[in-house]
Design a protein around this motif. Structure first.
Motif, PDB file in Angstrom:
ATOM      1  N   PHE A  46      44.501  41.810  19.163  1.00  0.00           N
ATOM      2  CA  PHE A  46      44.634  43.253  19.322  1.00  0.00           C
ATOM      3  C   PHE A  46      45.266  43.924  18.110  1.00  0.00           C
ATOM      4  N   MET A  47      46.055  43.174  17.332  1.00  0.00           N
ATOM      5  CA  MET A  47      46.511  43.723  16.065  1.00  0.00           C
ATOM      6  C   MET A  47      45.323  44.043  15.166  1.00  0.00           C
ATOM      7  N   LEU A  48      44.386  43.107  15.095  1.00  0.00           N
ATOM      8  CA  LEU A  48      43.224  43.288  14.225  1.00  0.00           C
ATOM      9  C   LEU A  48      42.247  44.303  14.810  1.00  0.00           C
ATOM     10  N   ALA A  49      42.227  44.445  16.134  1.00  0.00           N
ATOM     11  CA  ALA A  49      41.364  45.457  16.750  1.00  0.00           C
ATOM     12  C   ALA A  49      41.884  46.860  16.490  1.00  0.00           C
ATOM     13  N   ALA A  50      43.211  46.994  16.414  1.00  0.00           N
ATOM     14  CA  ALA A  50      43.802  48.321  16.199  1.00  0.00           C
ATOM     15  C   ALA A  50      43.787  48.723  14.727  1.00  0.00           C
ATOM     16  N   LEU A  68      49.289  53.004  28.318  1.00  0.00           N
ATOM     17  CA  LEU A  68      50.121  51.846  28.657  1.00  0.00           C
ATOM     18  C   LEU A  68      49.508  51.050  29.804  1.00  0.00           C
ATOM     19  N   ALA A  69      49.050  51.751  30.841  1.00  0.00           N
ATOM     20  CA  ALA A  69      48.475  51.053  31.997  1.00  0.00           C
ATOM     21  C   ALA A  69      47.220  50.289  31.610  1.00  0.00           C
ATOM     22  N   TYR A  70      46.369  50.908  30.807  1.00  0.00           N
ATOM     23  CA  TYR A  70      45.142  50.241  30.361  1.00  0.00           C
ATOM     24  C   TYR A  70      45.483  49.019  29.504  1.00  0.00           C
ATOM     25  N   GLY A  71      46.380  49.200  28.547  1.00  0.00           N
ATOM     26  CA  GLY A  71      46.729  48.104  27.656  1.00  0.00           C
ATOM     27  C   GLY A  71      47.376  46.932  28.370  1.00  0.00           C
ATOM     28  N   LEU A  72      48.181  47.222  29.401  1.00  0.00           N
ATOM     29  CA  LEU A  72      48.894  46.158  30.107  1.00  0.00           C
ATOM     30  C   LEU A  72      48.037  45.445  31.149  1.00  0.00           C
ATOM     31  N   THR A  73      46.959  46.084  31.614  1.00  0.00           N
ATOM     32  CA  THR A  73      46.110  45.452  32.633  1.00  0.00           C
ATOM     33  C   THR A  73      44.888  44.805  32.004  1.00  0.00           C
ATOM     34  N   ILE A  74      43.976  45.620  31.507  1.00  0.00           N
ATOM     35  CA  ILE A  74      42.696  45.093  31.035  1.00  0.00           C
ATOM     36  C   ILE A  74      42.836  44.313  29.730  1.00  0.00           C
ATOM     37  N   SER A  75      43.921  44.539  28.982  1.00  0.00           N
ATOM     38  CA  SER A  75      44.116  43.839  27.706  1.00  0.00           C
ATOM     39  C   SER A  75      45.120  42.700  27.841  1.00  0.00           C
ATOM     40  N   TRP A 163      41.423  42.543  35.233  1.00  0.00           N
ATOM     41  CA  TRP A 163      40.306  43.355  34.748  1.00  0.00           C
ATOM     42  C   TRP A 163      39.995  44.444  35.778  1.00  0.00           C
ATOM     43  N   ALA A 164      40.004  44.065  37.050  1.00  0.00           N
ATOM     44  CA  ALA A 164      39.750  45.035  38.118  1.00  0.00           C
ATOM     45  C   ALA A 164      40.807  46.137  38.126  1.00  0.00           C
ATOM     46  N   VAL A 191      49.013  48.823  22.370  1.00  0.00           N
ATOM     47  CA  VAL A 191      49.921  48.425  23.445  1.00  0.00           C
ATOM     48  C   VAL A 191      50.095  46.900  23.537  1.00  0.00           C
ATOM     49  N   PRO A 192      49.018  46.099  23.509  1.00  0.00           N
ATOM     50  CA  PRO A 192      49.160  44.664  23.782  1.00  0.00           C
ATOM     51  C   PRO A 192      49.979  43.831  22.800  1.00  0.00           C
ATOM     52  N   PRO A 193      49.965  44.097  21.476  1.00  0.00           N
ATOM     53  CA  PRO A 193      50.626  43.147  20.570  1.00  0.00           C
ATOM     54  C   PRO A 193      52.078  42.821  20.908  1.00  0.00           C
ATOM     55  N   LEU A 194      52.906  43.835  21.173  1.00  0.00           N
ATOM     56  CA  LEU A 194      54.316  43.556  21.455  1.00  0.00           C
ATOM     57  C   LEU A 194      54.513  42.749  22.742  1.00  0.00           C
ATOM     58  N   PRO A 195      53.870  43.120  23.868  1.00  0.00           N
ATOM     59  CA  PRO A 195      53.995  42.259  25.065  1.00  0.00           C
ATOM     60  C   PRO A 195      53.493  40.843  24.825  1.00  0.00           C
ATOM     61  N   PHE A 196      52.377  40.708  24.111  1.00  0.00           N
ATOM     62  CA  PHE A 196      51.857  39.377  23.821  1.00  0.00           C
ATOM     63  C   PHE A 196      52.846  38.574  22.967  1.00  0.00           C
ATOM     64  N   LEU A 197      53.419  39.211  21.957  1.00  0.00           N
ATOM     65  CA  LEU A 197      54.381  38.514  21.099  1.00  0.00           C
ATOM     66  C   LEU A 197      55.627  38.127  21.885  1.00  0.00           C
TER      67      LEU A 197
END
Length: 309
Positions: A46-50, A68-75, A163-164, A191-197
């Protein structure tokens, strides 16, 4: 929107290209998690996608809470579970198949959260898919075919649920009018990089993260680039283009072809030969999806015939 016109050959080719890209995506994930811990792989994707895409796209006017909701759920949610599932041994082809159960979890969440009423074909499709998932889940182990750990299956189901959840968020995003969906995906990728890290640091450990980055090879770099640019930016960009030109019910069924590509790629690249029970469960799952997508007219005719008698 080309509501009444058949899909142009060029657009049909683009739809098939998206299906090919998304189907191969599962094999690429399997290559990526060999050299990179799955949660760290998610962060890099997601770093490279952004970046640098966000430098060329303006953020749509959507509330921050929906980003935030989209990034934390579907990503984060979906791919943390999916990458981990494949990392612990879930076959890439089966993952592409089981993940399609997201459409039925979307139905369940929409009925609970959005108070949407189910149609008869949706209930029939849900029942068929549930039986298919039970068959696939019961086939964990390595005997007489491909190995599928039960944990991998459960994690893939969890990815489908996330995903749902993201689909429900996407419906809320749609209330803010026409927008550049690709721009939303790109900016939501912040949104995703920091939670993933953070998850990687906690669950995989700083030593594993550092070692993976120090010894990253060309295959891992290629996997990250494919996941970010092909599966995310190219895939979602073309899909958004098609969804803007044609009715949803004409474009969405193409996703039913993703497991065919995923299963074929898993067999060709990794030798993932499925057991008969996998084929039976997969057939029921796909039948459920077909009934859900195309079954409404048939059930309406059956209901009409019943009333006449």
């Amino acid at each position: 929107m080309s509501a009444g016109l058949p899909m142009r050959p060029k657009d049909l080719g683009l739809a098939l290209l998206v299906i090919l890209v998304w189907g191969v995506n599962f094999a690429v994930i399997k290559v990526g998690v060999v050299g990179i811990p799955p949660l760290l792989l998610g962060a890099l994707r997601f770093m490279l996608a952004a970046f640098p895409a966000l430098l060329f796209l303006k953020p749509p006017k959507v509330p921050l809470r929906l980003y935030l909701a989209y990034g934390l759920t579907i990503s984060v949610g979906q791919f943390a579970f999916l990458f981990s599932a494949i990392h612990v041994g879930m076959p890439s082809g089966l993952a592409s198949l089981v993940l399609q159960s997201q459409s039925f979890f979307t139905l369940l969440l929409a009925a609970w959260w959005l108070k949407e009423r189910w149609q008869a074909n949706q209930m029939a499709g849900l029942l068929l898919a549930a039986v298919g998932l039970v068959l696939i889940g019961s086939a964990s182990g390595a005997a007489n075919g491909v190995s599928m750990p039960l944990l991998g299956f459960v994690l893939t189901i969890a990815a489908a649920v996330m995903w749902a959840c993201g689909n429900i968020v996407t419906r809320a995003v749609g209330r803010y009018g026409p927008m550049n969906q690709l721009a939303f995906v790109v900016w939501a990728s912040l949104v995703p990089p920091l939670p993933f890290l953070g998850l990687s640091f906690w669950l995989e450990g700083p030593d594993a993260m550092l070692q993976a980055l120090q010894h990253i090879d060309l295959a891992a770099v290629g996997a990250i680039a494919y996941l970010a640019w092909a599966a995310t930016l190219l895939g979602y960009g073309l899909w958004t283009h098609l969804m803007s030109r044609y009715p949803t019910n004409r474009v969405a069924p193409f996703t039913l072809l993703v497991p065919i590509v995923g299963l074929s790629t898993g067999w060709l690249v990794f030798g993932e030969a499925l057991r008969p029970i996998h084929f039976a469960g997969g057939a029921l799952l796909m039948a459920g999806l077909l009934v859900n997508v195309f079954g409404a007219p048939l059930f309406a005719r059956l209901k009409g015939a019943a009333w006449k008698t």
